[in-house]
Design a protein around this motif. Structure first.
Motif, mmCIF file in Angstrom:
data_model
loop_
_atom_site.group_PDB
_atom_site.id
_atom_site.type_symbol
_atom_site.label_atom_id
_atom_site.label_comp_id
_atom_site.label_asym_id
_atom_site.label_seq_id
_atom_site.Cartn_x
_atom_site.Cartn_y
_atom_site.Cartn_z
ATOM 1 N N MET A 146 56.653 56.692 37.829
ATOM 2 C CA MET A 146 55.406 56.557 38.588
ATOM 3 C C MET A 146 55.239 55.110 39.069
ATOM 4 O O MET A 146 55.574 54.170 38.369
ATOM 5 C CB MET A 146 54.236 56.948 37.690
ATOM 6 C CG MET A 146 53.080 57.529 38.466
ATOM 7 S SD MET A 146 51.809 58.143 37.353
ATOM 8 C CE MET A 146 52.344 59.818 37.084
ATOM 9 N N ALA A 147 54.748 54.990 40.261
ATOM 10 C CA ALA A 147 54.668 53.652 40.850
ATOM 11 C C ALA A 147 53.713 52.759 40.051
ATOM 12 O O ALA A 147 52.655 53.197 39.626
ATOM 13 C CB ALA A 147 54.201 53.754 42.293
ATOM 14 N N GLU A 148 54.164 51.544 39.865
ATOM 15 C CA GLU A 148 53.297 50.574 39.194
ATOM 16 C C GLU A 148 52.224 50.108 40.155
ATOM 17 O O GLU A 148 52.479 49.870 41.335
ATOM 18 C CB GLU A 148 54.146 49.367 38.749
ATOM 19 C CG GLU A 148 54.805 49.575 37.404
ATOM 20 C CD GLU A 148 53.786 49.648 36.283
ATOM 21 O OE1 GLU A 148 52.972 48.711 36.163
ATOM 22 O OE2 GLU A 148 53.793 50.647 35.532
ATOM 23 N N LEU A 149 51.039 49.999 39.664
ATOM 24 C CA LEU A 149 49.947 49.537 40.508
ATOM 25 C C LEU A 149 50.104 48.039 40.745
ATOM 26 O O LEU A 149 50.172 47.255 39.814
ATOM 27 C CB LEU A 149 48.610 49.810 39.814
ATOM 28 C CG LEU A 149 47.365 49.390 40.576
ATOM 29 C CD1 LEU A 149 47.341 50.019 41.943
ATOM 30 C CD2 LEU A 149 46.150 49.795 39.791
ATOM 31 N N THR A 150 50.209 47.675 42.003
ATOM 32 C CA THR A 150 50.429 46.265 42.290
ATOM 33 C C THR A 150 49.166 45.456 42.038
ATOM 34 O O THR A 150 48.056 45.951 42.160
ATOM 35 C CB THR A 150 50.860 46.062 43.750
ATOM 36 O OG1 THR A 150 49.867 46.650 44.578
ATOM 37 C CG2 THR A 150 52.197 46.694 44.015
ATOM 38 N N ALA B 105 46.763 45.100 44.962
ATOM 39 C CA ALA B 105 45.889 46.241 45.224
ATOM 40 C C ALA B 105 44.647 46.158 44.353
ATOM 41 O O ALA B 105 43.534 46.417 44.783
ATOM 42 C CB ALA B 105 46.632 47.537 44.957
ATOM 43 N N HIS B 106 44.857 45.748 43.099
ATOM 44 C CA HIS B 106 43.736 45.545 42.176
ATOM 45 C C HIS B 106 42.735 44.586 42.752
ATOM 46 O O HIS B 106 41.557 44.863 42.882
ATOM 47 C CB HIS B 106 44.257 44.927 40.879
ATOM 48 C CG HIS B 106 44.393 45.937 39.796
ATOM 49 N ND1 HIS B 106 43.354 46.710 39.383
ATOM 50 C CD2 HIS B 106 45.461 46.279 39.045
ATOM 51 C CE1 HIS B 106 43.781 47.505 38.417
ATOM 52 N NE2 HIS B 106 45.058 47.269 38.203
ATOM 53 N N LEU C 8 42.464 43.573 45.673
ATOM 54 C CA LEU C 8 41.911 44.003 46.949
ATOM 55 C C LEU C 8 40.606 44.774 46.752
ATOM 56 O O LEU C 8 39.591 44.465 47.347
ATOM 57 C CB LEU C 8 42.923 44.869 47.689
ATOM 58 C CG LEU C 8 42.494 45.329 49.073
ATOM 59 C CD1 LEU C 8 42.388 44.136 49.992
ATOM 60 C CD2 LEU C 8 43.476 46.330 49.625
ATOM 61 N N THR C 9 40.655 45.752 45.830
ATOM 62 C CA THR C 9 39.442 46.558 45.659
ATOM 63 C C THR C 9 38.322 45.750 45.043
ATOM 64 O O THR C 9 37.164 45.929 45.372
ATOM 65 C CB THR C 9 39.670 47.763 44.736
ATOM 66 O OG1 THR C 9 40.471 47.334 43.667
ATOM 67 C CG2 THR C 9 40.281 48.897 45.472
#
Lengths: 321, 338, 306
Positions: free
Chosen positions: C1-5, C8-9, C11-12
């Protein structure tokens, strides 16, 4: 993983004072889908293939037969006790434009199953949604967009993200690419293929597009008028189809190349109404090989080879000729 | 048969004035249609194939649409300037069109017969008076047309309402209606997209048969490369409002010249071969409100080079194959670029 | 499963309110532009804003606040409009201008309550009828039909007749005859929306009926409801004024426009200003709400857009 035993779904569409009208959408089908398999259900409109998908997820009521998910009979599971089923099996619908609520942004749409089934809220929920969007190849910038601002392919990715949010084992995909352009369809198909092997998902893939099925699925079941007429490993069915309907269907698909397949003799007539299916073998009205017996007697569901089943009286003769 | 084109679209440009600005839907489309030929126009959503086809018959409402430049020559007559009266005389009699969803093009409150006869009678206005049909003759002609599109029991079907027919039969009725004026050109806009494959095969066979019978030329618009391959001799590939490739079917599928055509062919799964790998075309359509300078495919193209910021002309490659891509520019003009 | 970059964290977390609502803002801007091009809609908006402003702050600035509740100044009764009494005075010497302005607030309250109660009854019933179908729908819709088959105002008069005249009873009566329209509207909309695939999708995720109705369906019904509510504000004002005029609603000296005209009509035509100004107020307000409703329909319901 999923087992359909003698499943029938009939819809009562009678109008008041006009006698009984029953649509026999699905008529006693048997299908086993093993864990990690990608099984296709193909057929034309009116074959009942979408109804099978919906019945498997208990979105329509079954008339007869049983549905077993992971060995558990879910045929008559009440509304209130369906939550575990919803976690295990999810659906991706045909038209991504109408499968997303126009008044919800992408974050809300993807979060819906998580809100229903988990305790995730607030930041943690947003984080999980971003994770899911990354899996399907969308950036976090889409979180606060609405569906009408996305392209068809992006919408379908959102739908897939929503469907895998709860880590289901089974995904029912109802014509997931038929509303998309070919270049986008290819992207989604590639992605579905990797997704299936990466997450070890089981697919029930419903489609009218034989080429797509051949690309994605390892096993295929061909439906005609509510019945499965042929089932087997994809390559076997595509290279040596035994049922005359399968043969006609395969020869009717035009090839994307200069030379077209030979032996192209289109079927005559239309698909009969599922309200009044023909007697005997339901394909006999259009079958170029139909004989007396086909009109009188419904063919049994039998195995020609260990993994190749067919419902036709004369499958062997046809293969020989 | 002469090589004089029946229809010739030249440098056609069309824009839509919308709320968000000017949408450059068609930007310099060129192609010819030889009499007796069947030409396919393929492309994905938003490439302008339907708008081009509708423009031939003047069916694109203006406004919001606006023709910017170009000519659509039918037998040497520019359809863009002849005016509504002349177009009405041509529609159905010289050029006919059939559409994707046969149900929406049939009026649900009239019988098939009423609608067919009305169309036939409407055509009589443009005929010399001694050849005009009266109502009874028009009815006979309608029955004749229905039997020529192989609708079973044509006389009985005249009294049927559209909803009583299946999708395939409705499309047959529309084809009968379109051909009732004995046109020379039939434009078919996604005629089988709403139909099942077995029915699609019937309709495609029917169109092929009628081409010979009526001495028709056909423009078939489709997103399905298979459909185009099975009916057409020549194919025009459109992308984002431009023609990117124009080639014979044989040539197009064996030696696709434009990177977009190549990408399209790699993206279509093949029903006749075991699963191989597919590759989609990365990226999305350019914004047609503000299209990029030069080739509109450059942002998605693996071969993009500095030269692509100038509009590529249709370079003649071989066998009447023309490709709008600088990769096919004569060596001389490419010198120093590659 | 793709690691959350990590980006992106961040960003939100870093997205501010404006960035989160960029789509909504863009949509509202489009609405505003469409609306602004529509002359009659802008006129309607202007009239409604004038009415709302008057109702909100008018009562604090009126020249004779006491006159609103009915004091007696026999010495200046029935004076024509002049610099002091802009709209003249009535038969007991009250300033008509003051009473019309204060009446705006009263009228707004009445209209809001009637429309609000009608929506509170009508919308849930309509959604339940449309979503459940079957006998539930039959029962709800047949009751609705019964109410709709009697002219609304007649029924309201009958109800007030039974309850006794008065402003509260008038509002109760009007609310009771107003809800069936919403049932019809919402039921029809729900009926078409419940076959949308996203409703199926919500069910396949395990959403219950209540959640589907109120979370998934209701927000998609808001456009026609807003349009109808806007039109109904005007009609409710007219209804309340009619009851007041018939002496069944607000009772003099309560500063309600209908009740004012009811008394004033006996002074026509010589003392015309007494009924003219409350009448004009009603016309302008109702016109304003209707034009606004038409304008809203043009932007919210694209089917009616040209």
């Amino acid at each position: 993983m999923l087992e359909l035993r003698n499943l029938s779904v009939h819809f009562d569409v009678s109008k008041r004072g006009k006698g009984k009208t029953i649509v026999r959408a699905v008529n006693g089908i048997n299908l086993n889908i093993g864990r990690g398999e990608a099984v296709a259900l193909v057929g034309e409109s009116g074959s009942g293939k979408s109804t099978v998908g919906k019945a498997a997820l208990r979105l329509v009521d079954t008339t007869d037969g049983h549905i077993l998910l992971d060995g558990v009979d879910i045929t008559h599971l009440e509304r209130g006790r369906q939550m575990p089923l919803r976690r295990k099996a999810q659906m991706v619908f045909q038209d991504p434009h109408s499968a997303l609520n126009p008044r919800m942004n992408i974050l809300r749409s993807v979060a819906e199953p998580l809100i229903l089934h988990t305790a995730l809220r607030g930041q943690a929920l947003t984080r999980r949604v971003i994770e899911l969007l990354e899996i399907v190849g969308l950036q976090a910038q889409f979180l606060y967009r609405y569906q009408h601002e996305l392209s068809g392919g992006q919408k379908q990715r959102v739908c897939i993200a929503r469907a895998i949010a709860l880590n289901p084992d089974l995904l029912v995909l109802d014509e997931p690419t038929s509303a998309l352009d070919v270049s986008v369809q290819a992207q989604i198909l590639e992605f579905l293929k990797t997704l299936q092997s990466d997450l070890g998902l089981t697919f029930l893939f419903i489609s009218h597009n034989l080429a797509v099925v051949r690309y994605l699925c390892s096993r295929v079941a061909v439906m005609y008028l509510g019945r499965i007429v042929e089932e087997g490993a994809t390559e076997t069915v595509f290279t040596t189809p035994k049922h005359p309907y399968t043969q006609a269907l395969l020869s009717a698909v035009p090839w994307p190349e200069a030379t077209q397949p030979k032996g192209h003799a289109p079927l005559v007539g239309d698909i009969p109404s599922p309200v009044n299916p023909p007697s005997g073998c339901s394909f006999h009205t259009r079958c170029p090989f139909a004989r007396e017996r086909c009109r009188a007697e419904a063919p049994t569901w039998r195995a020609l080879a260990p993994d190749h089943l067919v419902a036709c009286h004369f499958a062997e003769d046809l293969a020989a000729s | 048969m002469t090589d004089q084109p029946l229809l010739s679209v030249r440098d056609f440009r069309l824009e839509f004035d919308t709320f968000d600005g000017v949408y450059r839907a068609i930007d310099g489309v060129n192609f010819d249609l030889i009499p007796g030929e069947s030409l396919g126009i393929v492309g994905e959503t938003g490439c302008g194939k339907s708008v081009t086809a509708k423009s031939i018959l003047g069916l694109v409402p203006t406004p919001p649409a606006r023709v910017v430049s170009g000519q659509i020559l039918y037998n040497g007559e520019d359809l863009l300037t002849v005016g509504e009266e002349r177009l009405r005389a041509l529609r159905g009699v010289e050029i006919a069109m059939i559409f994707q969803d046969p149900m929406t093009y049939l009026n649900p409150v009239f019988t098939i017969g009423q609608q067919l006869v009305d169309v036939i009678l409407a055509h009589q206005r443009w005929r010399p008076s001694e050849q005009r049909l009266n109502r009874a003759q028009a009815r006979d002609h309608a029955i004749d047309m229905l039997s020529r599109v192989h609708l079973p029991n044509p006389e009985r079907q005249l009294d049927a309402y559209p909803h009583q027919l299946s999708g395939g039969m409705r499309q047959r009725v529309l084809i009968a209606q379109a051909l009732s004026g004995n046109p020379r050109l039939l434009i078919a806009d996604e005629p089988t997209t709403a139909l099942d494959v077995t029915i699609q095969a019937q309709i495609l066979d029917l169109i092929a048969e009628l081409m010979g019978e009526f001495d028709l030329s056909v423009i078939l618009i489709s997103h399905d490369l298979g459909v185009v391959a099975s009916l057409c001799q020549r194919v025009v590939v459109m992308y984002a409002g431009q023609v990117v490739e124009d080639a014979s079917v044989t040539r197009l599928f064996s030696e696709p010249g434009h990177p977009y055509t190549q990408g399209l062919l790699k993206a279509v799964p093949h029903p006749g071969r075991a699963a191989s790998t597919l590759s989609g075309i990365p990226g999305t359509l350019p914004n047609l409100y503000d299209p990029p300078a030069g080739c509109r495919f450059q942002s998605r193209c693996a071969h993009a080079m500095p030269m692509c910021t100038t509009v590529p002309p249709l370079y003649a490659v071989a066998d009447g194959q023309r490709v709008a891509c600088h990769l096919h520019a004569p060596e001389a003009s490419r010198a120093g670029v590659a | 499963m793709a690691e959350l970059t990590k980006e992106a964290h961040e960003l939100t977390v870093s997205l501010d309110w404006r960035e989160r609502h960029v789509s909504t803002i863009r949509m509202l801007r489009l609405y505003a532009r469409t609306f602004a091009r529509n002359g009659s809609a802008m006129l309607g908006l202007g009239l409604v804003l004038l009415f709302l402003t008057t109702a909100a702050i008018g009562p604090y600035f009126v020249p004779f606040p006491d006159d609103a509740t009915g004091s007696v100044h026999i010495e200046r009764k029935l004076q024509p409009p002049d610099a002091v009494h802009w709209f003249g005075t009535d038969e007991v010497g009250n300033d008509v201008f003051t009473r019309v302005i204060v009446g705006a607030r009263v009228t707004l309250q009445i209209a809001c309550i009637i429309t609000g109660v009608a929506m509170l009854i009508g919308i849930p019933l309509g959604m339940i009828a449309g979503y459940m179908g079957g006998w539930v729908q039959e029962v709800i819709m047949r009751i609705t039909d019964v109410f709709l088959s009697v002219p609304g105002l007649m029924l309201a008069i009958a109800i007030v007749g039974a309850l006794g005249p008065g402003i509260v009873n008038a509002m109760v009566a009007l609310s009771l005859v107003w809800w069936p329209g919403y049932v019809r509207l919402v039921q029809a909309k729900t009926l078409s929306l419940k076959n949308e695939i996203y409703v199926d999708a919500a069910r396949s995720m395990g959403a219950g009926s209540l959640r589907i109705v109120f979370v998934h369906l209701l927000p998609n019904c808001t456009s026609p409801i807003i349009v109808k509510a806007s039109m109904d504000m005007g009609m409710a004002i007219l209804g309340a004024a009619s009851l007041g005029f018939l002496g069944l609603g607000a009772q003099p000296p309560f500063p309600e426009w209908g009740a004012m005209i009811s008394v004033a009509r006996t002074y026509l035509p010589d003392w015309w200003w007494y009924s003219f100004f409350p009448g004009t107020a009603i016309v302008i307000t109702v016109l304003g709400f209707n034009l606004l409703g038409d304008g809203l329909r043009d932007i919210l319901d694209p089917k009616h857009r040209e």
